[in-house]
Scaffold this active site. Structure first.
Site, PDB file in Angstrom:
ATOM      1  N   GLY A   1      39.253  42.905  26.621  1.00  7.97           N
ATOM      2  CA  GLY A   1      38.601  43.061  27.983  1.00  7.97           C
ATOM      3  C   GLY A   1      39.135  44.344  28.740  1.00  7.97           C
ATOM      4  N   ARG A   2      38.259  44.923  29.598  1.00 12.24           N
ATOM      5  CA  ARG A   2      38.699  45.928  30.483  1.00 12.24           C
ATOM      6  C   ARG A   2      38.119  45.916  31.897  1.00 12.24           C
ATOM      7  NH1 ARG A   2      40.662  51.402  29.358  1.00 12.24           N
ATOM      8  NH2 ARG A   2      41.003  50.997  27.234  1.00 12.24           N
ATOM      9  N   GLY A   3      38.955  46.133  33.093  1.00 10.99           N
ATOM     10  CA  GLY A   3      38.143  45.784  34.072  1.00 10.99           C
ATOM     11  C   GLY A   3      38.825  47.122  35.049  1.00 10.99           C
TER      12      GLY A   3
ATOM     13  N   GLY B   1      42.754  46.810  35.018  1.00 11.74           N
ATOM     14  CA  GLY B   1      43.569  46.894  33.983  1.00 11.74           C
ATOM     15  C   GLY B   1      42.869  46.590  32.666  1.00 11.74           C
TER      16      GLY B   1
ATOM     17  N   VAL C   1      42.950  44.031  29.089  1.00  9.12           N
ATOM     18  CA  VAL C   1      43.269  42.697  28.761  1.00  9.12           C
ATOM     19  C   VAL C   1      43.446  42.842  27.176  1.00  9.12           C
ATOM     20  CG1 VAL C   1      43.041  40.151  28.696  1.00  9.12           C
ATOM     21  CG2 VAL C   1      42.061  41.872  30.538  1.00  9.12           C
TER      22      VAL C   1
ATOM     23  N   LYS D   1      47.023  40.737  30.604  1.00  5.75           N
ATOM     24  CA  LYS D   1      46.640  41.729  31.292  1.00  5.75           C
ATOM     25  C   LYS D   1      47.615  42.706  31.976  1.00  5.75           C
ATOM     26  CE  LYS D   1      42.993  42.215  34.874  1.00  5.75           C
ATOM     27  NZ  LYS D   1      41.982  41.648  35.862  1.00  5.75           N
TER      28      LYS D   1
ATOM     29  N   ASP E   1      34.960  39.407  43.684  1.00  2.34           N
ATOM     30  CA  ASP E   1      34.470  40.123  42.562  1.00  2.34           C
ATOM     31  C   ASP E   1      33.708  39.076  41.486  1.00  2.34           C
ATOM     32  OD1 ASP E   1      35.485  42.732  40.217  1.00  2.34           O
ATOM     33  OD2 ASP E   1      33.134  42.282  41.059  1.00  2.34           O
TER      34      ASP E   1
END
Ligand SMILES: *[C@@H]1O[C@H](CO)[C@@H](O)[C@H](O)[C@H]1NC(C)=O
Ligand SMILES: *[C@@H]1O[C@H](CO)[C@@H](O)[C@H](O)[C@H]1NC(C)=O
Ligand SMILES: *[C@@H]1O[C@H](CO)[C@@H](O)[C@H](O)[C@H]1NC(C)=O
Ligand SMILES: *[C@@H]1O[C@H](CO)[C@@H](O)[C@H](O)[C@H]1NC(C)=O
Ligand SMILES: *[C@@H]1O[C@H](CO)[C@@H](O)[C@H](O)[C@H]1NC(C)=O
Ligand SMILES: *[C@@H]1O[C@H](CO)[C@@H](O)[C@H](O)[C@H]1NC(C)=O
Length: 798
Positions: A525-527, A530, A532, A546, A638
């Site tokens: 994952g990517r947010g 940062g 994950v 993360k 969020d």
């Protein structure tokens, strides 16, 4: 457990018996009377919740009233629910309240004059007055078989409506004059001639309706004017229904011991509730969320402003001064009386002020010059309101003959030009705030209540009784202790998901995590905060690691925040196992979620309707926990499908607190948010208009997520398609849905994602859609709290 309940019940009734044994009377028979001089002359309802008798309302001024009994006897400001003589208090000596031999009920002042009476004459000798458990004072005549009600206080309310008390075409709730002065005030709740339940301001020199909004036709305000039965009633659970189609449910809908609806002295109607006597009342519903739109609140020639932090404020308009220093309802008066000559007047520009009523016509498409000219020609014109309408693209001019109901509103396009003597030097700066005096009325916020379950409430209830009654204290304390041990002994509280245990939160070394993630090779994952990675820890647990991007936070600060988050525990909250802070590395270690994010699953269509409903409910529970239950008050900021993860059974867990801040619960706003946080499409309007940020921003985002789940339409795709910016962000989906809601969702299947297979419960789906639409109201006060959302969803799945 059952045995304990039974035991407590016995205890409870014992306590009640004790209370009754030293009370005066619960029934008055004909020929008897209550004296103002005898404090023990009080009637008590059988459940001891209500008392009736004389009460001091001023110096040597007494009223005959019904009030909520308090554990400590007679506090100076009791909660009155009814009053016989609010406008004509009697003397503290020799006044009497009597049930005469002919069945008439009279209140005599010291000199014997009749101040109040029921004007009832009955030949029966079996007339009696009693105070019922509902708070109703009832005069009954015992006939052969059953009692006939001759008169009851529920038929002539003062300012309060109790549960089950029917409000009729003949009823009126009239506010008290102020918080401490119980005589009749300026505000009235009543059924108008068009069958609509309304609020009226009937002030010293003007009057007008202000609720529902006076510029709306009944139909547009959600009311019906066709049903002429004109009845309204609130039940004990907190649901209110009126024959004009107006209904609401209180924020704490459910079993509550004490509840009342009141026409408050500040012109709002509110429902208050509390669990038992002696406690503070909390507001669980109110009619007007914008206090400045209540008429007459600041009087004429003054300006009402409202800020969430400082509350309501009245101030005089420039060129005006206060009329009565102790009472804002008199408003302000001109410092210098203006002349009628055109050349002796000038205009002062006061931006962002909206006034209501007293217009000399509505002049569309006027230039400012034409508008001013018109006002100058009218001797009694006090100023003009000049308003720009987006829809028309033109300005409209409203010459004002009186300056009333003025409120300062940001983000709107209403401006005021005040007509003042040319010789005056008042300026906008300072003048309006020159007498920044406080208004008499306080502002009241809806309490954030959350039902903690029956056991807890029961314990509290018992505790109160225990403290109230000396002799039984020890016995009670034992029961309470037993209870507490039993309830907290269970670690997992089950249904609402609060888990008290906190296991295994620890610090990891960087090399350990590098090894676990095989050198950060498997990205999952990517947010914004940062990337994950998936990893396997030394103890074989699968983890999500993360790696935070902006690792410029100091170690101590980082630790403080992390350990705070680590302490949170809820079955719908992603569990944090630990962290790493070494040099510039900042990493967080979470449990790994088998099925990834909700976003991925919506797309792949892996979720049937039952799963979708459960995900909505679980997410709501988690947010309610964050907002209202855990020790630190937390906003997520969020909420979006990417941040809702699903475990192997598709149970949801909310993730990513990268953007949230931990704050003291007492602070109502997040003034320190300097930048917009969140994701386009899910962001509440408050972010865009720079309004105070409250927990309602999460409610909004949650609403959008649920709508996506229900309809299968993606918000972010909508945005990409239109790319019209934030204003149009969800136009297509939401307008489409609202249209269908108006028709009462005649067919729920119409709005549901057609690609999802399987059966669904129509009631549940309809609730889900309705709740989601409430969550995305533009006005944050109209949105429910997360715990209300939980309540509503749970209600529908019962
Ligand atoms: C309460 O208000 C009424 C009406 O304004 C006034 O006549 C009365 O004197 C006030 N009573 C007290 C105790 O202030
Ligand atoms: C109001 O109406 C709703 C639904 O029509 C019903 O469930 C509720 O019990 C009603 N409340 C009262 C006080 O009649
Ligand atoms: C009018 O309202 C009453 C009370 O809410 C209700 O019982 C009645 O059915 C309504 N009548 C019509 C025609 O809708
Ligand atoms: C101001 O209002 C109070 C309360 O209504 C009243 O008692 C008092 O006489 C008023 N004062 C003036 C100067 O009008
Ligand atoms: C407003 O007035 C101007 C000039 O009088 C005119 O040109 C314009 O068409 C008007 N606009 C509307 C919407 O009536
Ligand atoms: C207004 O109220 C605040 C707090 O409620 C108080 O500190 C302040 O002195 C008041 N101002 C005036 C002018 O009465």
């Amino acid at each position: 457990m059952a045995a304990i309940y039974t035991f407590s019940l016995i205890l409870l009734s014992l306590v009640m018996c004790l209370q009754l044994s030293y009370s005066a009377v619960d029934t008055m028979h004909h020929g008897s009377s209550l004296s103002v001089e005898e404090p023990k002359d009080v009637m008590l309802s059988p459940n001891a919740m209500f008392s009736a008798g004389f009460y001091a309302v001023g110096e040597n001024a007494y009223s005959f009233a019904v009030w909520y009994s308090e554990p400590n006897g007679r506090p100076p400001n009791p909660t009155f629910v009814w009053m016989a003589n609010r406008d004509q208090p009697v003397n503290g000596k020799r006044s009497k309240f009597s049930l005469l031999g002919n069945g008439n009920l009279v209140l005599n002042d010291a000199d014997g004059s009749v101040v109040w009476s029921t004007d009832i004459v009955s030949s029966s000798s079996a007339v009696h007055l009693s105070l019922d458990n509902t708070g109703n004072l009832v005069l009954r005549e015992a006939n052969d078989r059953r009692d006939v009600v001759l008169w009851q206080s529920f038929d002539s309310p003062t300012d309060t409506l109790l549960p089950q008390q029917v409000f009729t075409r003949h009823s009126k709730l009239v506010s008290s004059r102020s918080e401490t002065n119980m005589s009749s005030g300026f505000y009235t709740l009543f059924f108008d001639n068009d069958n609509v339940l309304r609020l009226l301001y009937d002030g010293p020199d003007v009057s007008g309706l202000y609720w529902p909004d006076p510029w709306l036709a009944p139909w547009d305000a959600g009311r019906s004017s066709y049903n002429n039965s004109r009845v309204a009633v609130m039940d004990t659970l907190g649901s209110f229904n009126s024959s004009d189609d107006f209904h609401f449910m209180t924020s704490d809908y459910g079993k509550v011991v004490q509840r009342r609806l009141i026409m408050d002295h500040d012109g709002n109607i509110r429902v208050y509730s509390r669990r038992h006597g002696g406690e503070k009342w909390s507001v669980t519903w109110q009619a007007k969320s914008t206090p400045c739109s209540i008429h007459g609140i600041c009087g004429p020639n003054s300006l009402c402003s409202y800020h969430q932090n400082s509350g309501l404020k009245c101030s005089c308009l420039p060129g005006y001064k206060r009329k009565n220093d102790s009472d804002w309802s008199y408003g302000c008066e001109p410092k210098v009386h203006p002349s009628c000559k055109k050349t002796e007047s000038r205009f002062l520009y006061v931006p962002n002020v909206k006034l209501f009523g007293f217009d000399y016509g509505v002049k569309e498409n006027y230039t400012l010059k034409e508008c001013k000219e018109l006002c100058l020609q009218l001797c009694n014109c006090k100023g003009i309101q000049y308003t720009f309408y987006d829809t028309k693209g033109t300005y409209t001019c409203y010459p004002k003959l009186q300056l009333r109901h003025a409120s300062s509103i940001q983000y709107f396009t209403d401006d005021l030009y005040l007509k003042l003597p040319a010789s005056s030097s008042y300026s906008n700066e300072g003048s309006t705030d020159e007498q920044g005096l406080n208004c008499s009325s306080r502002t009241i916020k809806i309490e954030r209540t959350y039902d903690k379950g029956h056991e807890n409430r029961y314990v509290k209830f018992l505790v109160w009784f225990a403290t109230g009654v000396g002799g039984l204290e020890l016995l009670c304390a034992f029961v309470v202790w037993f209870f507490l041990v039993r309830t907290t002994g269970k670690q997992d509280s089950g249904a609402d998901g609060r888990v008290y245990a906190l296991a295994g939160f620890r610090k990891f070394s960087y090399s350990e995590l590098k090894q676990a993630t095989k050198g950060f090779s498997q990205e999952i994952g990517r947010g914004a905060a940062g990337v994950v990675y998936k990893g396997v820890l030394l103890d074989q647990r699968v983890a999500a690691v993360k790696r935070l991007k902006d690792a410029n936070q100091g170690e101590e600060e980082f630790l403080a925040e992390v350990s705070c988050i680590g302490r949170l525990n809820h079955m719908n909250l992603i569990e944090m196992w630990g962290y790493c802070a070494e040099g510039k590395h900042r990493l967080l270690v979470y449990e790994y979620m088998e099925h990834g994010s909700l976003a991925k699953n919506i797309e792949s269509n892996a979720l049937d309707w039952t799963k979708r409903f459960d995900i909505a409910l679980g997410t709501a529970r988690c947010l309610a926990y964050l907002h209202e239950e855990c020790l630190e008050w937390i906003l997520h900021c969020d909420v979006k499908p990417q941040n809702i993860l699903l475990d192997s059974n598709y149970h949801p867990k909310v993730a990513d607190f990268g953007l949230s801040k931990l704050r003291n619960r007492n602070e109502t706003t997040y003034s320190s948010f300097s930048t917009i946080r969140g994701t386009r499409g899910y962001m509440a309007p408050e972010w865009i208009f720079n309004l105070p940020i409250t927990s309602k921003v999460d409610v909004y985002s949650y609403g959008i997520v649920v709508l996506e789940m229900v309809t299968g339409r993606s918000i972010t795709k909508d945005i990409e398609a239109t790319d019209n910016g934030v204003v149009n962000q969800h136009l297509s989906m939401v307008t489409w849905l609202k249209e269908r809601q108006k028709n009462g969702f005649t067919c729920v299947s119409e709005i549901l994602d057609p690609t999802v297979e399987g059966v669904y419960d129509e009631g549940k789906m309809e609730t889900l859609a309705r709740v989601a639409l409430q969550c995305i109201e533009e006005e944050k006060d109209k949105r429910p709290t997360m715990s209300q959302v939980v309540e509503m969803l749970q209600e529908s799945s019962r």
